[in-house]
Design a protein around this motif. Structure first.
Motif, PDB file in Angstrom:
ATOM      1  N   LYS A   1     115.019 107.486  68.578  1.00 43.50           N
ATOM      2  CA  LYS A   1     115.932 106.342  68.491  1.00 43.50           C
ATOM      3  C   LYS A   1     115.598 105.427  67.323  1.00 43.50           C
ATOM      4  CE  LYS A   1     118.008 102.713  71.360  1.00 43.50           C
ATOM      5  NZ  LYS A   1     118.075 102.107  72.710  1.00 43.50           N
ATOM      6  N   VAL A   2     114.311 105.340  66.973  1.00 44.26           N
ATOM      7  CA  VAL A   2     113.901 104.409  65.905  1.00 44.26           C
ATOM      8  C   VAL A   2     113.526 105.112  64.603  1.00 44.26           C
ATOM      9  CG1 VAL A   2     113.142 102.628  67.514  1.00 44.26           C
ATOM     10  CG2 VAL A   2     111.517 104.368  66.768  1.00 44.26           C
ATOM     11  N   ALA A   3     113.689 106.422  64.564  1.00 41.98           N
ATOM     12  CA  ALA A   3     113.240 107.194  63.397  1.00 41.98           C
ATOM     13  C   ALA A   3     113.887 106.713  62.103  1.00 41.98           C
ATOM     14  CB  ALA A   3     113.522 108.678  63.613  1.00 41.98           C
ATOM     15  N   ASN A   4     115.143 106.303  62.165  1.00 43.00           N
ATOM     16  CA  ASN A   4     115.854 105.885  60.951  1.00 43.00           C
ATOM     17  C   ASN A   4     116.041 104.375  60.860  1.00 43.00           C
ATOM     18  OD1 ASN A   4     116.265 108.591  59.997  1.00 43.00           O
ATOM     19  ND2 ASN A   4     117.880 108.816  61.534  1.00 43.00           N
ATOM     20  N   GLU A   5     115.318 103.646  61.698  1.00 48.74           N
ATOM     21  CA  GLU A   5     115.394 102.189  61.655  1.00 48.74           C
ATOM     22  C   GLU A   5     114.394 101.636  60.635  1.00 48.74           C
ATOM     23  OE1 GLU A   5     117.639 100.479  63.189  1.00 48.74           O
ATOM     24  OE2 GLU A   5     118.428 102.113  64.419  1.00 48.74           O
ATOM     25  N   PRO A   6     114.593 100.399  60.162  1.00 46.71           N
ATOM     26  CA  PRO A   6     113.644  99.819  59.199  1.00 46.71           C
ATOM     27  C   PRO A   6     112.281  99.575  59.847  1.00 46.71           C
ATOM     28  CG  PRO A   6     115.238  98.180  59.916  1.00 46.71           C
ATOM     29  CD  PRO A   6     115.728  99.496  60.449  1.00 46.71           C
ATOM     30  N   THR A   7     111.239  99.616  59.033  1.00 46.14           N
ATOM     31  CA  THR A   7     109.895  99.269  59.515  1.00 46.14           C
ATOM     32  C   THR A   7     109.780  97.752  59.591  1.00 46.14           C
ATOM     33  OG1 THR A   7     108.941  99.131  57.300  1.00 46.14           O
ATOM     34  CG2 THR A   7     108.957 101.311  58.372  1.00 46.14           C
ATOM     35  N   PHE A   8     108.720  97.263  60.258  1.00 45.18           N
ATOM     36  CA  PHE A   8     108.548  95.818  60.327  1.00 45.18           C
ATOM     37  C   PHE A   8     108.264  95.239  58.940  1.00 45.18           C
ATOM     38  CE2 PHE A   8     106.710  91.705  61.130  1.00 45.18           C
ATOM     39  CZ  PHE A   8     107.563  91.206  62.100  1.00 45.18           C
ATOM     40  N   ASN A   9     107.587  95.990  58.106  1.00 48.52           N
ATOM     41  CA  ASN A   9     107.358  95.531  56.732  1.00 48.52           C
ATOM     42  C   ASN A   9     108.675  95.201  56.045  1.00 48.52           C
ATOM     43  OD1 ASN A   9     104.628  95.806  56.952  1.00 48.52           O
ATOM     44  ND2 ASN A   9     104.385  97.192  55.229  1.00 48.52           N
ATOM     45  N   GLU A  10     109.698  96.007  56.324  1.00 53.00           N
ATOM     46  CA  GLU A  10     111.005  95.792  55.706  1.00 53.00           C
ATOM     47  C   GLU A  10     111.764  94.632  56.354  1.00 53.00           C
ATOM     48  OE1 GLU A  10     112.174 100.303  54.325  1.00 53.00           O
ATOM     49  OE2 GLU A  10     112.167  99.866  56.472  1.00 53.00           O
ATOM     50  N   LEU A  11     111.448  94.325  57.603  1.00 46.28           N
ATOM     51  CA  LEU A  11     112.160  93.277  58.335  1.00 46.28           C
ATOM     52  C   LEU A  11     111.448  91.940  58.343  1.00 46.28           C
ATOM     53  CD1 LEU A  11     113.219  95.316  61.501  1.00 46.28           C
ATOM     54  CD2 LEU A  11     114.750  94.514  59.680  1.00 46.28           C
ATOM     55  N   ALA A  12     110.170  91.932  57.956  1.00 46.57           N
ATOM     56  CA  ALA A  12     109.326  90.752  58.147  1.00 46.57           C
ATOM     57  C   ALA A  12     109.921  89.485  57.544  1.00 46.57           C
ATOM     58  CB  ALA A  12     107.933  91.007  57.571  1.00 46.57           C
ATOM     59  N   THR A  13     110.472  89.564  56.352  1.00 46.16           N
ATOM     60  CA  THR A  13     111.022  88.376  55.700  1.00 46.16           C
ATOM     61  C   THR A  13     112.212  87.832  56.479  1.00 46.16           C
ATOM     62  OG1 THR A  13     110.283  89.139  53.522  1.00 46.16           O
ATOM     63  CG2 THR A  13     112.000  87.461  53.572  1.00 46.16           C
ATOM     64  N   GLN A  14     113.090  88.725  56.970  1.00 44.40           N
ATOM     65  CA  GLN A  14     114.239  88.283  57.768  1.00 44.40           C
ATOM     66  C   GLN A  14     113.782  87.591  59.052  1.00 44.40           C
ATOM     67  OE1 GLN A  14     117.632  91.092  58.306  1.00 44.40           O
ATOM     68  NE2 GLN A  14     116.392  92.498  57.094  1.00 44.40           N
ATOM     69  N   VAL A  15     112.816  88.212  59.722  1.00 45.12           N
ATOM     70  CA  VAL A  15     112.316  87.635  60.967  1.00 45.12           C
ATOM     71  C   VAL A  15     111.679  86.271  60.701  1.00 45.12           C
ATOM     72  CG1 VAL A  15     110.655  87.920  62.852  1.00 45.12           C
ATOM     73  CG2 VAL A  15     111.981  89.894  62.046  1.00 45.12           C
ATOM     74  N   TYR A  16     110.854  86.214  59.670  1.00 42.37           N
ATOM     75  CA  TYR A  16     110.166  84.960  59.346  1.00 42.37           C
ATOM     76  C   TYR A  16     111.162  83.859  58.990  1.00 42.37           C
ATOM     77  CZ  TYR A  16     107.052  81.569  57.214  1.00 42.37           C
ATOM     78  OH  TYR A  16     106.379  80.409  56.915  1.00 42.37           O
ATOM     79  N   ASN A  17     112.183  84.195  58.212  1.00 42.10           N
ATOM     80  CA  ASN A  17     113.171  83.193  57.821  1.00 42.10           C
ATOM     81  C   ASN A  17     113.910  82.622  59.027  1.00 42.10           C
ATOM     82  OD1 ASN A  17     112.579  83.299  55.113  1.00 42.10           O
ATOM     83  ND2 ASN A  17     114.146  84.809  54.636  1.00 42.10           N
ATOM     84  N   MET A  18     114.050  83.429  60.064  1.00 42.74           N
ATOM     85  CA  MET A  18     114.754  82.963  61.259  1.00 42.74           C
ATOM     86  C   MET A  18     113.888  82.024  62.099  1.00 42.74           C
ATOM     87  SD  MET A  18     116.961  85.231  63.951  1.00 42.74           S
ATOM     88  CE  MET A  18     118.050  84.440  65.159  1.00 42.74           C
ATOM     89  N   ILE A  19     112.560  82.238  62.088  1.00 41.60           N
ATOM     90  CA  ILE A  19     111.684  81.451  62.967  1.00 41.60           C
ATOM     91  C   ILE A  19     110.867  80.385  62.248  1.00 41.60           C
ATOM     92  CG2 ILE A  19     111.467  83.424  64.531  1.00 41.60           C
ATOM     93  CD1 ILE A  19     108.598  83.798  63.501  1.00 41.60           C
ATOM     94  N   LYS A  20     110.892  80.362  60.930  1.00 38.13           N
ATOM     95  CA  LYS A  20     109.923  79.546  60.183  1.00 38.13           C
ATOM     96  C   LYS A  20     110.046  78.043  60.439  1.00 38.13           C
ATOM     97  CE  LYS A  20     112.666  79.398  55.901  1.00 38.13           C
ATOM     98  NZ  LYS A  20     112.710  79.797  54.479  1.00 38.13           N
TER      99      LYS A  20
END
Length: 256
Positions: free
Chosen positions: A67-86
């Motif tokens: 299910k997650v094989a083709n999903e982005p890694t956390f390294n690729e998502l980290a900036t988006q996640v951080y921008n939402m919670i910062k």
């Protein structure tokens, strides 16, 4: 009861490959952000953890390696996640002991300098346990009169946690509708790092909370046994614990 907010608060939940904060990885993260003006936004990501998801873990949350094989890694998502919670305080269910520490590890691995300075955390599970001693599903039924559907789905658990905190504020008049007060109420002990390996003593100084130096001031250990710092930095401790230890050492050097 709506939340009284002086800044945004992000309710979030993680589904992971396991429960080892230092080694396991996120496979799903859901964030529900509430603003002081009442606006809300939400986002859920599936995450490729880059390590196998054990079958026993998949049995809990239903997320498979395929299910997650083709999903982005956390390294690729980290900036988006951080921008939402910062700019936000954080809230979750068992978040102080698990979700925030594991999120911090993932952020640091991704090169994002995450910490809790300037924000507080509210652990809704602690409110529940102090008042009723139950589980998330029971909490949702008890406080909201609803059956929790899709338990162990990050999005369902996140929304349930948000609803529970609002219902708790309605139910318990002694709970102050203020994130700082709620954070203090849900804090089990005062710790310097998320993993609880470095705590604060009655003098507000950092002490080790584990091992042969348990209860001893960190500054004293760094002075009398300098090799202990190197040992911890090279051993398999959480990255955030190492970051806190480094900050204490630098602070000590800068005051000489």
């Amino acid at each position: 009861m709506e939340l009284k907010l002086s800044k945004p608060i992000c309710f979030f939940d993680l589904e992971t490959t396991g429960i080892d904060i230092g080694k396991d990885r996120i496979v799903e993260i859901s964030i529900f952000k509430v603003f002081p003006n009442g606006n809300k936004e939400s986002k859920t990501w599936l995450v490729n953890p880059t390590i196998p998801i054990p079958p026993q873990t998949t049995a809990v949350h239903g997320i498979t390696n395929e299910k997650v094989a083709n999903e982005p890694t956390f390294n690729e998502l980290a900036t988006q996640v951080y921008n939402m919670i910062k700019d936000s305080d954080l809230a979750g269910f068992n978040s102080d002991r698990f979700d925030i520490p594991l999120l911090a590890e993932e952020m640091l691995r991704a090169g994002v300098d995450f910490d809790m300075k300037g924000r507080v955390s509210v652990d809704v599970q602690t409110v529940f346990h102090k008042m009723e001693e139950r589980t998330l599903g029971a909490a949702h039924k008890f406080y909201c009169g609803k059956t929790l559907e899709n338990a162990h789905s990050a999005e369902a658990d996140t929304m349930a946690t948000y609803e529970i905190l609002k219902a708790q504020l309605d139910r318990y008049p002694d709970l102050e509708n203020d994130m700082k007060s709620l954070s203090e109420f849900t804090t089990r002990k005062r710790i310097a790092d998320f993993a609880g390996m470095i705590a604060f003593d009655k003098d507000d100084e950092e002490i080790f909370a584990f091992g042969k130096h348990k209860g001893v001031k960190v500054n004293k250990v760094l002075e009398t046994e300098p090799g202990y710092f190197s040992w911890m930095q090279n051993a398999d401790f959480p990255l955030y614990t190492k970051k806190v230890l480094t900050a204490i050492k630098l602070r000590k050097l800068n005051t000489k």
